[in-house]
Write an enzyme that holds these catalytic residues in place. Structure first.
Site, short mmCIF file in Angstrom:
data_model
loop_
_atom_site.label_atom_id
_atom_site.label_comp_id
_atom_site.label_asym_id
_atom_site.label_seq_id
_atom_site.Cartn_x
_atom_site.Cartn_y
_atom_site.Cartn_z
N ASP A 115 0.90 -1.05 0.02
CA ASP A 115 -0.11 -0.20 0.07
C ASP A 115 0.99 1.07 0.05
O ASP A 115 1.37 1.29 1.15
CB ASP A 115 -0.82 -0.01 1.31
CG ASP A 115 -2.07 1.25 1.02
OD1 ASP A 115 -1.65 2.21 0.86
OD2 ASP A 115 -3.10 0.96 1.32
N HIS A 116 1.16 2.02 -1.06
CA HIS A 116 2.13 2.79 -1.17
C HIS A 116 2.04 3.87 -0.12
O HIS A 116 2.88 4.68 -0.02
CB HIS A 116 2.36 3.50 -2.62
CG HIS A 116 1.16 4.62 -3.02
ND1 HIS A 116 0.14 4.29 -3.69
CD2 HIS A 116 1.37 5.83 -3.08
CE1 HIS A 116 -0.59 5.25 -3.65
NE2 HIS A 116 0.08 6.23 -3.65
N HIS A 146 -5.82 2.84 1.07
CA HIS A 146 -5.21 4.08 1.55
C HIS A 146 -5.73 4.69 2.79
O HIS A 146 -4.94 4.92 3.81
CB HIS A 146 -4.84 4.95 0.68
CG HIS A 146 -4.29 4.52 -0.79
ND1 HIS A 146 -3.46 3.22 -0.84
CD2 HIS A 146 -4.38 4.79 -2.01
CE1 HIS A 146 -3.15 3.01 -2.16
NE2 HIS A 146 -3.65 4.19 -2.85
C1 BG6 Z 1 -3.58 4.63 -6.39
C2 BG6 Z 1 -5.11 4.86 -7.20
O1 BG6 Z 1 -3.45 3.79 -5.75
O2 BG6 Z 1 -3.41 6.09 -5.70
C3 BG6 Z 1 -5.21 6.24 -7.84
O3 BG6 Z 1 -4.96 3.79 -7.88
C4 BG6 Z 1 -4.99 7.48 -6.86
O4 BG6 Z 1 -6.28 6.24 -8.36
C5 BG6 Z 1 -3.65 7.17 -6.13
O5 BG6 Z 1 -4.67 8.47 -7.79
C6 BG6 Z 1 -3.25 8.26 -5.15
O6 BG6 Z 1 -1.98 8.32 -4.71
P1 BG6 Z 1 -1.34 9.44 -4.27
O7 BG6 Z 1 0.17 8.89 -3.77
O8 BG6 Z 1 -1.27 10.57 -5.41
O9 BG6 Z 1 -2.11 10.19 -3.13
#
Ligand code: BG6
Length: 520
Positions: free
Chosen positions: A201-202, A264
């Site tokens: 989960d980045h 997230h």
């Molecule tokens: C991703 C989603 O996991 O997270 C995207 O698939 C989204 O749709 C993105 O834009 C948001 O990540 P961050 O790091 O830009 O908040």
């Protein structure tokens, strides 16, 4: 609103950055789905940042795996990605040597016999560069390939070598509902032991997300007030101004709830809500996160609302509505916005609502958590600064995850020389960039490094995934069973549909827009 800044003593910083990180053992990182955007935009730039920081072992290699025969082009393309997305200069002294360690192998992921060749190629590279048996497989493919890749790795004996450390990193989406997540977990665990599995989960790679734990558990003053006695409610917002960026087919099946809320936003929520873990190790942290999630009762249908953007203006530019996006159905019922209220039924949080909202094509990009404290028991000063109307504003602690990373605390201060005891809201502000300088890191540095070390603290665990899917699957099913009443229901460039406002109005509250979401 007046603002006071917080500064960092450069001497403190110097001592800390010198303290160093461990370099992982030599190994090969094998990226499946290497021709996709993620590899070029995020993974290779992150790896090179690790190289620049001296955190990659000299005898290591990256092998990109995808269907197309790319051979020599691959390393050159990755080099271009490192420059463009990693903010790296073309004459960086470490770049050329690093690029020489990038390899490519063409394979159809479901072609079982192809894995014999892949194994031989990995062994060849390992022998040539004296790398040894450690392997980290990174699945950055479309989700339908996760199971075949894992099965084939297992069948070729590539998952459980006699010696060395082998792990598998799995990108999202991990399932699309409870049943599919369970099935995928079973397929993964049939081949890999749970302690070899790193589910990405980045958000967990983001410094500001990790900082929530530091903020709560490395400081003594917040924890005593971090509960239902002092906190009125919590709002978590993940607003994006971008649309679906050409990902129509993916997004049509996903929608906002699956795309960002189940994963997230729930990670953010767990860091705010969890009890202090006994240590910062994977087992202890994950146990507390899962305990917090398990304490969330099912969300009533009336407490979850959805939206879809129509055309509008974002950042001064006209943009099209979701249904007009490429490869999206003109009658699509997919939500591009979701908002909900949930409770956490435990001693710390009973009665404190958590409001979550996420959406595409909103007014501004801002991800933040705002914790609104209760008012003092007796308001003896009931007006703000001269000329302003309204009640004294409650204390608000805002953790800004992005784009303007930091933490701010709003409190009331006496306006000097005002004729009466006029109270004005002021903010104490900690800004990451001001304090620590700009960073070109994208979050994957930390995640890749931890996976190479075999540390699972910043990765999702099977139990956690199943708990969060169990929470959201009934909402997804209810939404799938009932056509949305009016879609599109918000204009691009606004803060989302009216139903999201009503969700809070029922409780006598408002979203933090008018107070300046993302503005400190
Ligand atoms: C991703 C989603 O996991 O997270 C995207 O698939 C989204 O749709 C993105 O834009 C948001 O990540 P961050 O790091 O830009 O908040």
């Amino acid at each position: 609103m007046a603002t006071a800044q917080i500064r960092v003593n450069p001497e403190d910083l110097k001592n800390l950055t010198m303290s160093g990180e461990q370099i992982p053992e030599p190994g090969i990182l094998v990226i499946f789905g290497a021709s996709g955007d993620l590899t070029k935009r995020k993974l290779l730039p992150a790896l090179f940042h690790l190289e620049q920081a001296g955190l990659l072992p000299a005898n290591s290699a990256v092998v990109g795996v995808a269907r197309r025969p790319l051979a020599g082009e691959f390393a050159a393309d990755m080099r271009a990605g490192i420059l463009e997305f990693g903010n790296v200069a073309a004459d960086d002294p470490k770049l050329e040597e690093f690029v020489k360690r990038i390899h490519y192998y063409a394979l159809r992921f479901d072609d079982a016999t192809g894995y014999v060749g892949l194994k031989a190629e990995l062994d060849r590279i390992a022998a040539e560069k004296n790398i040894g048996p450690n392997r980290l497989y990174y699945l950055a493919t479309a989700p339908e390939y996760f199971a075949p890749i894992i099965e084939n790795l297992g069948a070729q004996g590539m998952a459980q070598p006699e010696k060395g450390q082998v792990g598998v990193v799995i990108e999202k989406p991990f399932g699309h509902d409870l049943e599919s997540a369970k099935e995928l977990n079973a397929q993964v665990n049939a081949v890999f032991h749970e302690d070899q599995v790193f589910r990405i989960d980045h958000y967990l790679g983001k410094e500001t997300v990790q900082n929530i734990l530091v903020f709560r558990f490395a400081n003594g003053i917040f924890e005593p007030i971090w509960n239902r006695n002092y906190i009125d409610h919590v709002q978590i917002t993940a607003a994006e101004s971008i649309g679906i960026e050409g990902r129509g087919p993916f997004y049509e099946k996903a929608g906002a709830l699956r795309d960002v809320v189940q994963n997230h936003m729930m990670e953010l929520l767990s860091f705010v809500a969890m009890e202090p873990p006994s240590s910062f190790d994977a087992q202890a942290v994950r146990r507390e996160k899962v305990k917090a999630w398990r304490a969330i009762p099912s969300i009533p249908a009336t407490d979850a609302v959805r939206g879809q953007y129509g055309p509008g203006i974002v950042d001064g530019q006209k943009v099209i509505g979701y249904r007009d996006e490429e490869r999206v159905s003109p009658t699509s019922g997919t939500e591009t916005f979701a908002a909900l209220k949930l409770e956490i039924e435990n001693w710390r949080w009973a009665g404190v609502p958590f409001y979550l909202r996420a959406g595409k094509r909103l007014k501004r990009r801002v991800t933040e958590i705002s914790i609104q404290f209760k008012q003092p028991p007796l308001l003896i000063f009931n007006r703000m600064a001269a000329g302003q109307q309204g009640e004294i504003q409650p204390n608000l602690l805002t953790i800004r995850i992005q784009p303007d990373e930091g933490i701010s605390l709003r409190f009331g201060a006496k306006v000097p020389s005002a004729p009466s005891m006029a109270v004005c809201p002021v903010t104490m502000d900690f800004d990451y960039k001001d304090a620590f300088g700009n960073s070109s890191a994208n979050g994957y540095e930390r995640l890749l490094l931890e996976a190479m070390h075999g540390d699972q603290t910043l990765f999702a665990h099977r139990d956690g995934l199943e708990v969060t899917w169990a929470l959201y699957t009934p909402i997804l099913e209810a939404w799938a069973a009932k056509e949305p009443e009016v879609f599109p229901n918000y204009f691009a460039g606004t803060w989302g549909p009216d139903c999201a406002d009503r969700l809070l109005e029922k409780d006598g509250r408002t979203w933090r827009n008018q107070f300046g979401l993302g503005v400190h």
